[in-house]
Design a protein around this motif. Structure first.
Motif, mmCIF file in Angstrom:
data_model
loop_
_atom_site.group_PDB
_atom_site.id
_atom_site.type_symbol
_atom_site.label_atom_id
_atom_site.label_comp_id
_atom_site.label_asym_id
_atom_site.label_seq_id
_atom_site.Cartn_x
_atom_site.Cartn_y
_atom_site.Cartn_z
ATOM 1 N N GLN A 207 9.671 0.805 12.113
ATOM 2 C CA GLN A 207 10.011 1.583 10.942
ATOM 3 C C GLN A 207 11.367 2.250 11.149
ATOM 4 O OE1 GLN A 207 7.280 3.163 8.205
ATOM 5 N NE2 GLN A 207 8.716 4.774 7.799
ATOM 6 N N ARG A 208 11.565 2.734 12.296
ATOM 7 C CA ARG A 208 12.898 3.480 12.452
ATOM 8 C C ARG A 208 13.931 2.369 12.725
ATOM 9 N NH1 ARG A 208 9.403 7.145 15.021
ATOM 10 N NH2 ARG A 208 9.722 6.073 16.927
ATOM 11 N N MET A 209 13.504 1.441 13.295
ATOM 12 C CA MET A 209 14.543 0.242 13.120
ATOM 13 C C MET A 209 15.038 -0.426 12.047
ATOM 14 S SD MET A 209 13.950 -3.503 15.190
ATOM 15 C CE MET A 209 13.099 -4.195 13.725
ATOM 16 N N SER A 210 13.956 -0.533 11.246
ATOM 17 C CA SER A 210 14.251 -1.112 9.776
ATOM 18 C C SER A 210 15.016 -0.055 8.910
ATOM 19 C CB SER A 210 12.819 -1.408 9.175
ATOM 20 O OG SER A 210 13.257 -1.564 7.813
ATOM 21 N N LEU B 269 6.459 -8.698 9.085
ATOM 22 C CA LEU B 269 5.494 -8.376 10.035
ATOM 23 C C LEU B 269 4.362 -9.290 9.644
ATOM 24 C CD1 LEU B 269 7.338 -6.069 10.351
ATOM 25 C CD2 LEU B 269 5.493 -4.536 9.913
ATOM 26 N N VAL B 270 3.700 -9.757 10.463
ATOM 27 C CA VAL B 270 2.672 -10.563 10.124
ATOM 28 C C VAL B 270 1.137 -9.793 10.934
ATOM 29 C CG1 VAL B 270 1.430 -12.853 10.332
ATOM 30 C CG2 VAL B 270 3.952 -12.564 10.300
ATOM 31 N N ASN B 271 0.232 -9.222 9.716
ATOM 32 C CA ASN B 271 -0.868 -8.918 10.447
ATOM 33 C C ASN B 271 -1.725 -10.086 10.748
ATOM 34 O OD1 ASN B 271 -4.066 -8.011 9.653
ATOM 35 N ND2 ASN B 271 -2.983 -6.439 10.702
ATOM 36 N N THR B 272 -2.427 -9.951 12.004
ATOM 37 C CA THR B 272 -3.474 -10.890 12.603
ATOM 38 C C THR B 272 -4.697 -10.637 12.137
ATOM 39 O OG1 THR B 272 -1.685 -11.373 14.202
ATOM 40 C CG2 THR B 272 -4.125 -12.283 14.347
ATOM 41 N N ALA B 273 -5.359 -11.162 11.187
ATOM 42 C CA ALA B 273 -6.856 -11.361 11.015
ATOM 43 C C ALA B 273 -7.429 -10.159 10.535
ATOM 44 C CB ALA B 273 -7.559 -12.098 12.089
ATOM 45 N N GLU B 274 -6.780 -9.155 9.784
ATOM 46 C CA GLU B 274 -7.449 -8.098 9.330
ATOM 47 C C GLU B 274 -7.548 -7.960 7.865
ATOM 48 O OE1 GLU B 274 -6.961 -4.457 12.269
ATOM 49 O OE2 GLU B 274 -4.982 -5.120 11.844
ATOM 50 N N THR B 275 -8.264 -7.029 7.514
ATOM 51 C CA THR B 275 -8.630 -6.805 6.017
ATOM 52 C C THR B 275 -7.521 -6.253 5.320
ATOM 53 O OG1 THR B 275 -9.930 -4.963 6.020
ATOM 54 C CG2 THR B 275 -11.051 -7.205 6.269
ATOM 55 N N SER C 15 -4.667 1.062 5.064
ATOM 56 C CA SER C 15 -4.928 2.526 5.553
ATOM 57 C C SER C 15 -4.041 2.752 6.797
ATOM 58 C CB SER C 15 -6.368 2.607 5.587
ATOM 59 O OG SER C 15 -7.021 1.648 6.623
ATOM 60 N N PHE C 16 -3.812 1.701 7.461
ATOM 61 C CA PHE C 16 -3.004 1.770 8.595
ATOM 62 C C PHE C 16 -1.529 2.087 8.350
ATOM 63 C CE2 PHE C 16 -0.340 0.229 12.054
ATOM 64 C CZ PHE C 16 -0.562 1.016 13.224
ATOM 65 N N LEU C 17 -0.851 1.148 7.759
ATOM 66 C CA LEU C 17 0.506 1.176 7.421
ATOM 67 C C LEU C 17 0.673 2.448 6.578
ATOM 68 C CD1 LEU C 17 1.871 -2.566 6.815
ATOM 69 C CD2 LEU C 17 2.176 -0.765 8.614
ATOM 70 N N GLY C 18 -0.080 2.802 5.685
ATOM 71 C CA GLY C 18 0.179 3.706 4.770
ATOM 72 C C GLY C 18 0.442 5.087 5.480
ATOM 73 N N ILE C 19 -0.354 5.265 6.765
ATOM 74 C CA ILE C 19 -0.226 6.587 7.429
ATOM 75 C C ILE C 19 0.927 6.336 8.610
ATOM 76 C CG2 ILE C 19 -1.186 7.843 9.108
ATOM 77 C CD1 ILE C 19 -3.859 7.374 7.732
ATOM 78 N N VAL C 20 1.177 5.351 9.076
ATOM 79 C CA VAL C 20 1.933 5.282 10.236
ATOM 80 C C VAL C 20 3.448 4.635 10.028
ATOM 81 C CG1 VAL C 20 2.198 3.803 12.433
ATOM 82 C CG2 VAL C 20 0.109 4.587 11.844
ATOM 83 N N ALA C 21 3.573 3.653 8.973
ATOM 84 C CA ALA C 21 4.594 3.088 8.591
ATOM 85 C C ALA C 21 4.824 2.889 7.062
ATOM 86 C CB ALA C 21 4.938 2.048 9.485
ATOM 87 N N PRO C 22 4.684 3.864 6.445
ATOM 88 C CA PRO C 22 4.753 3.530 4.810
ATOM 89 C C PRO C 22 5.862 2.766 4.169
ATOM 90 C CG PRO C 22 4.857 6.006 5.396
ATOM 91 C CD PRO C 22 4.862 5.130 6.786
ATOM 92 N N ALA C 23 6.917 2.746 5.002
ATOM 93 C CA ALA C 23 8.061 1.972 4.186
ATOM 94 C C ALA C 23 8.095 0.590 4.551
ATOM 95 C CB ALA C 23 9.436 2.563 4.808
ATOM 96 N N LEU C 24 6.902 0.112 5.311
ATOM 97 C CA LEU C 24 6.914 -1.227 5.886
ATOM 98 C C LEU C 24 5.936 -1.998 4.964
ATOM 99 C CD1 LEU C 24 7.390 -1.231 9.586
ATOM 100 C CD2 LEU C 24 8.911 -1.449 8.176
#
Lengths: 169, 194
Positions: A77-80, A92-98, A104-113
């Motif tokens: 995210q900081r690179m972006s 970004l490509v998420n592999t095989a998750e819902t 919930s993950f991106l919203g917390i860890v990297a909300p701009a991505l």
């Protein structure tokens, strides 16, 4: 045999990296055509990698259960943020998750991505990453030119300088 | 001989120093029950962490695996392996050269194809199969300088302690010296393990 050839290419890449000052863990590869990458993002918007011809593309495969992926994502995210005005496209490509897990993950860890959703994991397998996380750099002609070994501190100067200095078409 | 314990980082570090001073591949012996098991030589380090059925089922349940798959997972022995090539050359991880030795008996590892067959029988969704494959240690990997790798190695569950023995070719063309790893007294974790 194929693996030996690949190893030789990687070994050559490492030697090249040493000569040219590539950032740690970033290795030139053989420039094969990028596998297909046609997926939808979290909002259902369709994406096709071929539409980014003419630009360098950072393609990153990840999953929220993968520890190194979780550690690396804030750096991406900081690179972006740092490369917002550059021509580099970040995919970004998420592999095989819902969607719930990813949101919930991106919203917390990297909300701009945002991320493409490889819901069944089959696109990821076509790219043959060495593991998760995996990052590839696709050149303006659609060729895979570099790969990164494991998670990398993409927000550090050596990585940002390398990404900014990627040659044009 | 060195022992290592999950809570005894200093002991593990001391072992590392002693083993490096010894200048030869290390055989790390573990006592009761000590996790993760640590191995280190002049080229790479490895950690082996037995996972209990509850840990394994919990991980995959949180990834949406159905109950029928969780039952299959609970009945297997999961060893989470982390390796790091600390040498300037290639170290070859090749699971076909790993042996799991319970005395004179060799335990057979569950391979990717074993799991694929099992998942086909259980009609596991493709997304779950993909996630599962990514959590396994690669069958083969030319570990580059400073490259880490991690994942699970699986066996049928057993109460018998066993040794993990592995051979590693080195060098880009496997032309370098062979390295060996042996970790004694490995046990599949039970739900009452710490």
């Amino acid at each position: 045999m194929r693996q030996l050839v690949y190893a030789a290419l990687l070994a050559g890449g490492l030697a090249f990296a040493g000569q040219t000052g590539l950032p740690g863990g970033v290795i030139p590869v053989d420039g094969h055509a990028a596998p297909p990458l046609r997926l939808a993002d979290l909002d259902g918007e369709a994406f096709d990698l071929t539409e980014l011809r003419g630009r360098w593309v950072f393609v990153h495969f990840w999953a929220s259960w993968c520890g190194p992926c979780r550690k690396e994502m804030p750096a991406i995210q900081r690179m972006s943020d740092s490369l917002r005005d550059s021509a580099l496209a970040i995919v970004l490509v998420n592999t095989a998750e819902t969607e719930d897990a990813v949101f919930s993950f991106l919203g917390i860890v990297a909300p701009a991505l945002t991320t493409l959703m490889d819901s069944d994991g089959l696109v990821t397998e076509q790219w043959q990453p060495r593991g998760l996380p995996a990052s590839f750099l696709v050149d303006p002609r659609g060729r895979v030119s570099y790969l990164a070994l494991g998670g990398r501190p993409w927000d550090q100067d050596s990585y940002l300088d390398f990404l900014r200095a990627l040659p044009g078409e | 001989m060195c022992s290592s314990a999950g809570t005894a980082t200093s002991i593990a570090s001391l072992c590392t120093v002693l083993l490096l001073l010894a200048g030869r591949p290390a055989h790390v012996h573990a006592g009761e029950p000590q996790v993760p098991l640590v191995f280190e030589n002049d080229m790479f380090s490895a950690q082996l962490h037995p996972r209990s059925p509850r840990q394994v089922a919990g991980f995959y349940e949180a990834r949406g695996f159905p109950k029928r798959a969780l039952e299959a997972l609970r009945g297997s022995c999961f060893l989470t392996v982390r390796m790091h090539n600390r040498s300037p050359t290639v170290v070859w991880l090749e699971l076909h050269s790993w042996r799991f030795l319970a005395g004179t008996r060799e335990l057979q590892r569950l391979s990717r194809s074993d799991w694929d067959s099992r998942w086909r029988r259980l009609v596991l969704p493709q997304a779950n199969r993909s996630t599962f494959r990514w959590t396994l240690l690669p069958e083969s990997r030319d570990l580059q300088a400073d490259e880490p790798v991690g994942g699970n190695v699986t066996l049928p569950a057993t109460d018998i302690p066993f040794a993990v023995e592995a051979r590693f070719a080195t060098g880009a063309q496997k032309q370098g010296p062979m390295r060996t790893m042996r970790i004694e007294n490995v046990r599949c974790a039970k739900d009452d393990s710490p």
